[in-house]
Motif scaffolding. Structure first.
Motif, short mmCIF file in Angstrom:
data_model
loop_
_atom_site.label_atom_id
_atom_site.label_comp_id
_atom_site.label_asym_id
_atom_site.label_seq_id
_atom_site.Cartn_x
_atom_site.Cartn_y
_atom_site.Cartn_z
N VAL A 408 29.07 27.30 48.93
CA VAL A 408 28.41 28.27 49.42
C VAL A 408 29.04 28.95 48.44
O VAL A 408 29.90 28.98 47.94
CB VAL A 408 29.36 28.07 50.64
N GLY A 409 27.74 30.34 48.58
CA GLY A 409 28.08 31.39 47.65
C GLY A 409 29.37 32.50 48.14
O GLY A 409 29.50 33.49 47.91
N THR A 410 30.02 32.14 48.89
CA THR A 410 31.01 32.82 49.32
C THR A 410 32.17 33.51 48.61
O THR A 410 32.66 35.24 48.14
CB THR A 410 31.81 32.46 50.39
N GLY A 411 32.48 32.15 47.64
CA GLY A 411 33.79 32.20 47.01
C GLY A 411 33.02 34.03 45.16
O GLY A 411 33.64 34.26 45.02
N PHE A 412 31.57 33.36 45.17
CA PHE A 412 31.22 33.96 44.30
C PHE A 412 31.12 35.08 44.28
O PHE A 412 31.09 36.51 43.93
CB PHE A 412 30.01 33.44 43.91
N LEU A 413 30.69 36.02 45.89
CA LEU A 413 30.25 36.67 45.92
C LEU A 413 32.15 38.03 46.29
O LEU A 413 31.65 38.90 46.03
CB LEU A 413 29.60 37.38 47.53
N THR A 414 33.17 37.28 46.72
CA THR A 414 33.54 37.31 46.60
C THR A 414 34.26 38.10 45.49
O THR A 414 34.91 39.40 44.88
CB THR A 414 35.38 36.82 47.46
N VAL A 415 34.23 37.31 44.10
CA VAL A 415 34.76 37.16 42.92
C VAL A 415 33.58 38.53 42.61
O VAL A 415 34.44 39.80 41.88
CB VAL A 415 34.53 35.69 42.33
N ALA A 416 32.72 38.79 43.19
CA ALA A 416 31.66 40.39 42.03
C ALA A 416 31.99 40.90 42.85
O ALA A 416 31.97 42.39 42.32
CB ALA A 416 30.42 39.57 42.65
N ALA A 417 32.70 40.86 44.59
CA ALA A 417 32.87 42.69 44.62
C ALA A 417 33.89 42.89 44.27
O ALA A 417 34.38 44.41 44.24
CB ALA A 417 33.36 42.18 46.11
N VAL A 418 35.14 41.93 43.54
CA VAL A 418 36.37 42.40 43.26
C VAL A 418 36.38 43.09 41.81
O VAL A 418 36.97 43.78 41.40
CB VAL A 418 37.51 41.19 43.31
N LEU A 419 35.16 42.70 41.41
CA LEU A 419 35.81 43.13 39.69
C LEU A 419 34.94 43.87 39.62
O LEU A 419 35.24 45.08 38.97
CB LEU A 419 34.24 42.17 38.80
N VAL A 420 33.76 44.68 41.11
CA VAL A 420 33.09 45.99 40.90
C VAL A 420 34.08 47.09 41.67
O VAL A 420 34.37 48.09 40.81
CB VAL A 420 31.81 46.08 41.99
N SER A 421 34.67 46.62 42.37
CA SER A 421 35.67 47.44 42.85
C SER A 421 37.04 47.71 41.91
O SER A 421 37.60 48.86 41.85
CB SER A 421 36.70 47.26 44.58
N SER A 422 37.64 46.47 41.56
CA SER A 422 38.11 46.76 40.09
C SER A 422 37.99 47.90 39.49
O SER A 422 38.83 48.59 38.42
CB SER A 422 39.05 45.72 40.14
N ALA A 423 36.64 47.44 38.38
CA ALA A 423 36.36 48.67 37.56
C ALA A 423 36.47 50.12 38.17
O ALA A 423 37.21 50.82 37.31
CB ALA A 423 34.67 48.37 37.09
N LEU A 424 35.74 50.09 39.66
CA LEU A 424 35.75 51.12 39.96
C LEU A 424 36.89 51.99 39.77
O LEU A 424 36.77 53.40 39.88
CB LEU A 424 34.87 51.49 41.09
#
Length: 646
Positions: A408-424
């Motif tokens: 499922v894409g839950t893990g990939f979506l979580t990683v993407a959200a973490v990268l975006v929030s961390s960069a901001l």
């Protein structure tokens, strides 16, 4: 064979238990149905049998309780309610994940899909399947590991007649090959038509355990079905003759050309029609649901006959008084509790008004034959048996965990959200200033208990047990993937790899964004990069492990994430108070003495990594995280050993 003894659920405060002292047997080679109204306790009985619900009693599957079976999925195929899979997982991905859980080859998923007719839908998401396809997938999941016993709850609820007929054919085929089938239903007519033995429950108590022929004779009301273009005239004649002869006969006109006659025989009705010159298209004895509903399942009616009005009672004659009454007769004449001493009828049809006499060549009519006289000529095919069952392998839990995490894409979506929030967060901290370089690269402000990467790793670890909670066959206490150390090790390994990748990706993404926005000065590597890297990796992986262990103990994703956040919020202050309290001695110079302990030089400077790990544990967050992981691991092992002892 299934043998259930004294199944009783725990009391519910002032209410009686949902199931109270239920005992029965389900023989191999037969289809056994548990019948009862909604709320009668059918599902509770199945959950007690599978040890998915606390209670009393014990169930033996071919002489062994479930917790004594080494590979439960190879012995029992289970379906309770809807197929409990992630809505975003594909049909083929769900089956391949269960193949890894049960330890069978992955090609088994394609074999089962072909048998249940879902090959064309193998790439569809579970959330998009219709009710009939969901039932087929549930049966495929139950048959995946070639089990001897099938335990199915409400398999045909909400399905069309065609789908019900196909599913019952699959169950009959499994029983014909020597398997045991136990299912539940609320339809007495369906149970009488498809089962070999029927167990009736009422308010959690066993009220009847009968063979299908006895059930049809004593608990279903037989009738005679008549089709004639002059049905109204024939009904009036039958009522008049019954009143004259003082016989208890009830005539129900279901459609313009169909009658259901209770209390009479095919011979009497045929003679009446012949004497008065009435054309008869059908004259047949019926028990249960063998009338218009079953006929429409075999041969669809024209469009103008599909919606029929509610049946009405033409006449009911009391044999004692000879008076005709007009008491309404319900459409379902198979209500429980109505006895009849008449033998099980058989279906006989006549045309042209000729009389018909019921024969006794088949005492069960259109019902399935007993389990000792089954044939498989007209039954649907089953998946081929698994000839080789390889021995347990350490790669199986790992293969299952990889399919679970990547399906499922839950893990990939979580990683993407973490990268975006961390960069901001990193860009915002750099704009505000006064943030050390190592915290800037990790996007960890002092106001937050954990950086986004650690929270994301903890969330990924907390959802690691999600499929086991959702799928009865993957229950953490019992089922195809019990709480074994192999499964825990696989989950910890995958969580560690995921946390490691997330830690490096987060730092690299933050450094790249800081370089693009503010230049090279803010993207430099700190001087003490080795201990900082060890601390960073340890923090992220430790949070992931805390989420895995807490979710496995409390069986909740929310509890797993709460345990991760509790480390800096609750445990760190406690550790700091313990460290800052009055003490006679301190651990100053621990790293120097540790280096002196290992006199030999490690290859590739290994002593530096050991010293970095020691410094990380000596920090308040590191010590608190290590303490939490130790406590969670001990609690997990205690619950695992306790479940094995039971």
């Amino acid at each position: 064979m299934i043998q259930a003894f004294g199944l009783s659920s725990n009391p519910r405060k002032e209410l009686p238990p949902a199931v109270d002292d239920v005992s029965f047997e389900a023989r191999a080679g037969c289809v056994t149905t548990i019948l009862g109204t909604p709320g009668a306790g059918k599902t509770t009985v199945l959950r007690l049998m599978l040890e998915l619900q606390p209670g009393r009693g014990i169930t033996y599957f071919r002489g062994r309780p479930l917790h004594r079976i080494a590979h439960p999925s190879r012995e029992i195929g289970v379906l309770l309610g809807d197929v409990p899979g992630h809505p975003a997982r594909t049909v083929r991905g769900q089956l391949r994940m269960l193949c890894a859980a049960a330890g069978v080859p992955a090609r088994r998923a394609d074999e089962v899909l072909e048998v249940v007719g879902l090959v064309s839908l193998r790439d569809e998401r579970l959330g998009t399947l219709a009710r009939g396809m969901d039932r087929r997938l549930g049966l495929a999941c139950a048959l995946l590991a070639d089990p001897h016993t099938l335990v199915l709850d409400a398999l045909t609820d909400g399905l069309s007649a065609r789908e019900r007929h196909w599913l019952h054919g699959m169950l009959r085929a499994h029983a014909t090959q020597g398997g045991t089938v136990l299912c539940t239903t609320t339809d007495a007519k369906e149970a009488a038509r498809t089962a070999d033995r029927i167990i009736t429950l009422d308010h959690g108590r066993l009220v009847a355990d009968q063979g299908a022929a006895e059930f049809s004779r004593t608990r279903l009301r037989p009738r005679v079905a008549v089709r004639s273009p002059h049905a109204t005239r024939l009904a009036a004649l039958l009522t008049k003759e019954a009143r004259t002869a003082q016989r208890s006969v009830e005539v129900v006109q279901e459609t313009d050309n169909r009658l259901s006659v209770y209390g009479s025989t095919c011979a009497d009705i045929g003679e009446t029609a012949f004497r008065h010159g009435i054309l008869v298209h059908q004259l047949a004895d019926e028990v249960g649901d063998m009338g218009s509903g079953a006929d429409s399942a075999r041969q669809p009616e024209p469009e103008d006959h599909r919606e029929t009005p509610a049946p009405r009672t033409v006449g009911e004659v009391d044999g004692a008084t000879g008076r005709e009454t007009a008491t309404a007769m319900p459409e379902d004449a198979a209500a429980l509790g109505r006895g009849s001493a008449a033998p099980a009828p058989t279906e006989v049809s006549t045309a042209g008004g000729a009389s018909a006499t019921a024969t006794s060549a088949r005492t069960q009519g259109a019902r399935p034959r007993p389990c000792d006289a089954l044939t498989s000529d007209s039954l649907p095919p089953l998946p081929p048996p698994i000839s080789v069952r390889p021995a347990p392998s350490p790669l199986r839990p790992l293969r299952y965990e990889l399919r679970r995490a990547g399906g499922v894409g839950t893990g990939f979506l979580t990683v993407a959200a973490v990268l975006v929030s961390s960069a901001l967060v990193a860009v915002l901290l750099a704009r505000i200033g006064h943030t050390p370089q190592h915290r800037l690269l990790a996007a960890w402000p002092r106001e937050l208990p954990l950086p986004p990467a650690a929270i994301g790793a903890g969330l990924l670890g907390a959802i690691a047990f999600g499929d086991e909670f959702r799928h009865p066959a993957l229950a953490v206490d019992r089922g195809t993937v019990p709480r074994r150390l192999g499964l825990l090790a696989a989950k910890l390994f995958v969580a560690a790899i995921t946390g490691l990748l997330l830690a490096f990706l987060t730092v690299g993404c933050d450094a790249e964004v800081l370089y693009l926005v503010y230049g090279r000065d803010l993207a430099q590597v700190p001087a003490e990069w080795l201990p900082l890297t060890a601390s960073w990796i340890g923090l992220v992986i430790g949070c992931a492990w805390a989420g895995v262990l807490a979710a496995g103990i409390f069986r909740s994703t929310t509890a797993g994430l709460a345990a991760v956040v509790a480390v800096p919020v609750l445990v760190v202050p406690l550790v700091q108070k313990a460290v800052e309290g009055p003490s006679v001695r301190s651990a100053a110079g621990f790293s120097v003495r540790l280096r002196e302990l290992f006199l030999a030089q490690w290859p590739f400077g290994g002593e530096r990594y050991l010293a970095a790990a020691a410094r990380m544990i000596a920090q308040p967050v590191g010590g608190a995280l290590a303490l939490s992981l130790t406590a969670l691991l001990c609690a997990y092992l205690v619950t695992t050993l306790r479940s094995r002892v039971r």
